[in-house]
Design an enzyme around this catalytic site. Structure first.
Site, PDB file in Angstrom:
ATOM      1  N   LYS A 276       1.244   4.165  -2.743  1.00 15.62           N
ATOM      2  CA  LYS A 276       0.894   5.567  -2.442  1.00 15.62           C
ATOM      3  C   LYS A 276       2.061   6.496  -2.782  1.00 15.62           C
ATOM      4  O   LYS A 276       1.862   7.616  -3.250  1.00 15.62           O
ATOM      5  CB  LYS A 276       0.487   5.716  -0.970  1.00 15.62           C
ATOM      6  CG  LYS A 276      -0.856   5.070  -0.621  1.00 15.62           C
ATOM      7  CD  LYS A 276      -2.039   5.787  -1.251  1.00 15.62           C
ATOM      8  CE  LYS A 276      -3.361   5.345  -0.636  1.00 15.62           C
ATOM      9  NZ  LYS A 276      -4.522   5.991  -1.256  1.00 15.62           N
TER      10      LYS A 276
ATOM     11  N   TYR B  63       0.844  -1.206   0.000  1.00 15.78           N
ATOM     12  CA  TYR B  63       0.000   0.000   0.000  1.00 15.78           C
ATOM     13  C   TYR B  63       0.877   1.253   0.000  1.00 15.78           C
ATOM     14  O   TYR B  63       0.664   2.190  -0.773  1.00 15.78           O
ATOM     15  CB  TYR B  63      -0.885  -0.058   1.252  1.00 15.78           C
ATOM     16  CG  TYR B  63      -1.635   1.189   1.630  1.00 15.78           C
ATOM     17  CD1 TYR B  63      -2.826   1.529   0.995  1.00 15.78           C
ATOM     18  CD2 TYR B  63      -1.182   2.011   2.670  1.00 15.78           C
ATOM     19  CE1 TYR B  63      -3.535   2.666   1.380  1.00 15.78           C
ATOM     20  CE2 TYR B  63      -1.882   3.142   3.051  1.00 15.78           C
ATOM     21  CZ  TYR B  63      -3.062   3.470   2.403  1.00 15.78           C
ATOM     22  OH  TYR B  63      -3.758   4.589   2.786  1.00 15.78           O
TER      23      TYR B  63
HETATM   24  N1  LIG Z   1      -8.631   5.942   6.897  1.00 18.88           N
HETATM   25  C1  LIG Z   1      -7.386   6.339   7.037  1.00 18.88           C
HETATM   26  O1  LIG Z   1      -6.824   6.351   8.150  1.00 18.88           O
HETATM   27  C2  LIG Z   1      -6.596   6.801   5.834  1.00 18.88           C
HETATM   28  C3  LIG Z   1      -5.311   7.317   6.047  1.00 18.88           C
HETATM   29  C4  LIG Z   1      -4.566   7.735   4.945  1.00 18.88           C
HETATM   30  C5  LIG Z   1      -5.096   7.653   3.682  1.00 18.88           C
HETATM   31  N2  LIG Z   1      -6.350   7.144   3.515  1.00 18.88           N
HETATM   32  C6  LIG Z   1      -6.842   7.044   2.146  1.00 18.88           C
HETATM   33  O2  LIG Z   1      -8.103   7.666   2.016  1.00 18.88           O
HETATM   34  C7  LIG Z   1      -8.881   6.995   1.034  1.00 18.88           C
HETATM   35  C8  LIG Z   1     -10.239   6.588   1.598  1.00 18.88           C
HETATM   36  O3  LIG Z   1     -10.041   5.850   2.779  1.00 18.88           O
HETATM   37  P1  LIG Z   1     -11.235   5.245   3.662  1.00 18.88           P
HETATM   38  O4  LIG Z   1     -10.674   5.068   5.027  1.00 18.88           O
HETATM   39  O5  LIG Z   1     -12.499   6.044   3.488  1.00 18.88           O
HETATM   40  O6  LIG Z   1     -11.360   3.819   2.963  1.00 18.88           O
HETATM   41  P2  LIG Z   1     -12.607   2.811   2.822  1.00 18.88           P
HETATM   42  O7  LIG Z   1     -12.023   1.457   2.674  1.00 18.88           O
HETATM   43  O8  LIG Z   1     -13.572   3.039   3.943  1.00 18.88           O
HETATM   44  O9  LIG Z   1     -13.274   3.279   1.472  1.00 18.88           O
HETATM   45  C9  LIG Z   1     -12.766   2.919   0.225  1.00 18.88           C
HETATM   46  C10 LIG Z   1     -13.929   2.691  -0.716  1.00 18.88           C
HETATM   47  O10 LIG Z   1     -13.389   2.269  -1.970  1.00 18.88           O
HETATM   48  C11 LIG Z   1     -14.255   1.281  -2.519  1.00 18.88           C
HETATM   49  N3  LIG Z   1     -13.524   0.454  -3.477  1.00 18.88           N
HETATM   50  C12 LIG Z   1     -12.617  -0.515  -3.225  1.00 18.88           C
HETATM   51  N4  LIG Z   1     -12.200  -1.068  -4.376  1.00 18.88           N
HETATM   52  C13 LIG Z   1     -12.843  -0.421  -5.384  1.00 18.88           C
HETATM   53  C14 LIG Z   1     -12.841  -0.540  -6.802  1.00 18.88           C
HETATM   54  N5  LIG Z   1     -12.060  -1.444  -7.429  1.00 18.88           N
HETATM   55  N6  LIG Z   1     -13.618   0.283  -7.534  1.00 18.88           N
HETATM   56  C15 LIG Z   1     -14.405   1.194  -6.917  1.00 18.88           C
HETATM   57  N7  LIG Z   1     -14.475   1.340  -5.577  1.00 18.88           N
HETATM   58  C16 LIG Z   1     -13.695   0.543  -4.820  1.00 18.88           C
HETATM   59  C17 LIG Z   1     -14.716   0.483  -1.307  1.00 18.88           C
HETATM   60  O11 LIG Z   1     -15.919  -0.229  -1.594  1.00 18.88           O
HETATM   61  C18 LIG Z   1     -14.884   1.576  -0.251  1.00 18.88           C
HETATM   62  O12 LIG Z   1     -16.205   2.071  -0.208  1.00 18.88           O
HETATM   63  C19 LIG Z   1      -8.026   5.806   0.573  1.00 18.88           C
HETATM   64  O13 LIG Z   1      -7.321   6.127  -0.583  1.00 18.88           O
HETATM   65  C20 LIG Z   1      -7.071   5.611   1.718  1.00 18.88           C
HETATM   66  O14 LIG Z   1      -5.862   4.985   1.329  1.00 18.88           O
HETATM   67  C21 LIG Z   1      -7.108   6.726   4.542  1.00 18.88           C
END
Ligand SMILES: NC(=O)c1ccc[n+]([C@@H]2O[C@H](COP(=O)([O-])OP(=O)(O)OC[C@H]3O[C@@H](n4cnc5c(N)ncnc54)[C@H](O)[C@@H]3O)[C@@H](O)[C@H]2O)c1
Length: 263
Positions: free
Chosen positions: A157, A153
């Protein structure tokens, strides 16, 4: 374009997740027609219900960003809503926790979902963004800036950050801006499995954050709104950490190094 319209369309991937949902609501408040994309139907429908409840316009579309036919439907639906002028690549997912757990297969999976999918979505709407002098906003992570676990991951990123710079430099002449946001810990459902292992996971994490808190999805959404707006018209090619100070340093360690209790 299939529709003559001054309405601007924002496409948000992973819109059924907590961060994607907050971004959709914020962009709808900014006046965008929001095309919410997710592979999962129910949470994405809920996002659009909340967009409408907030007085915005938009549509939910089931879309696997890794599927070319789905991406073609994304373009069609986006043009129906208005002029596609913003893409927020927000899909993200993690596999192996450590390099020792990583395999060739899950490393490839991490790259596909976190990097290739974002590139593919950009390519699908590249012409629209050129025509509309649009904006690309990629949701990266502090994991792309330093080592915080989840190696596949994280490497993906880091690659997403470089992809952001590639777009900023090559497409700047078309008026396209490209930026990335690097969240630290954000309280979302993506942490559910880890919270099951350790219900104190967010409390434990706070110790390392200078602001002594983790972010909420709306913290990320507000920055996406800013960096995607004309207020940020001269900003391109940057990675903006939204990390409660994490990448600035750790107070506890500074205190140890300085042998001072002021930290
Ligand atoms: N939550 C954290 O602490 C955090 C920290 C740093 C970065 N991020 C980044 O923020 C973004 C959102 O994170 P989140 O915590 O809301 O994640 P999440 O897993 O809750 O949401 C991701 C969404 O993407 C959808 N998804 C997965 N594969 C897919 C595909 N092939 N096509 C379409 N949709 C798809 C999933 O169904 C889900 O609804 C991500 O890029 C994550 O890496 C999150």
């Amino acid at each position: 374009m299939s529709k003559q319209s001054t309405q601007q369309t924002a496409i948000v991937t992973g819109a059924g997740g907590d961060i994607g949902r907050a971004i959709c609501i914020e962009l709808a408040k900014d006046g965008f027609a929001v095309l919410a994309l997710d592979i999962a139907k129910a949470p994405n429908d809920e996002t659009i219900r909340l967009v409408h409840e907030a007085g915005g316009t938009g549509e939910a579309l089931i879309c696997d960003i890794l599927d070319a036919n789905d991406r073609a439907k994304m373009v069609e639906a986006g043009r129906e809503l208005g002029a596609i002028s913003l893409l927020v690549n927000n899909v993200g997912a993690i596999t192996a926790e450590s390099l020792q757990q990583a395999t060739v297969e899950n490393f490839e999976q991490d790259f596909k979902i976190n990097q290739l999918g974002a590139f593919a979505c950009f390519k699908a709407i590249e012409k629209d963004l050129i025509e509309n002098k649009g904006v690309l906003t990629n949701i990266a992570s502090v994991n792309g800036l330093g080592v915080f676990g989840h190696p596949g991951y994280s490497a993906a990123k880091a690659s997403l950050l470089h992809f952001t710079r590639l777009v900023a430099v090559e497409y700047g002449k078309f008026g396209i801006r490209a930026n990335a946001i690097a969240p630290g810990t954000v309280r979302t459902q993506a942490w559910d499995e880890r919270a099951k292992k350790n219900p104190q996971v967010f409390e434990d994490a706070k110790r390392w954050y200078p602001l002594q808190r983790v972010a909420d999805p709306v913290d990320i959404a507000k920055v996406v709104s800013f960096i995607s707006s004309p207020a940020a018209a001269a900003i391109s090619g940057v990675c903006l950490p939204v990390d409660c100070g994490l990448t600035a340093g750790q107070a506890e360690l500074a205190g140890t190094f300085a042998q001072s209790e002021d930290y």
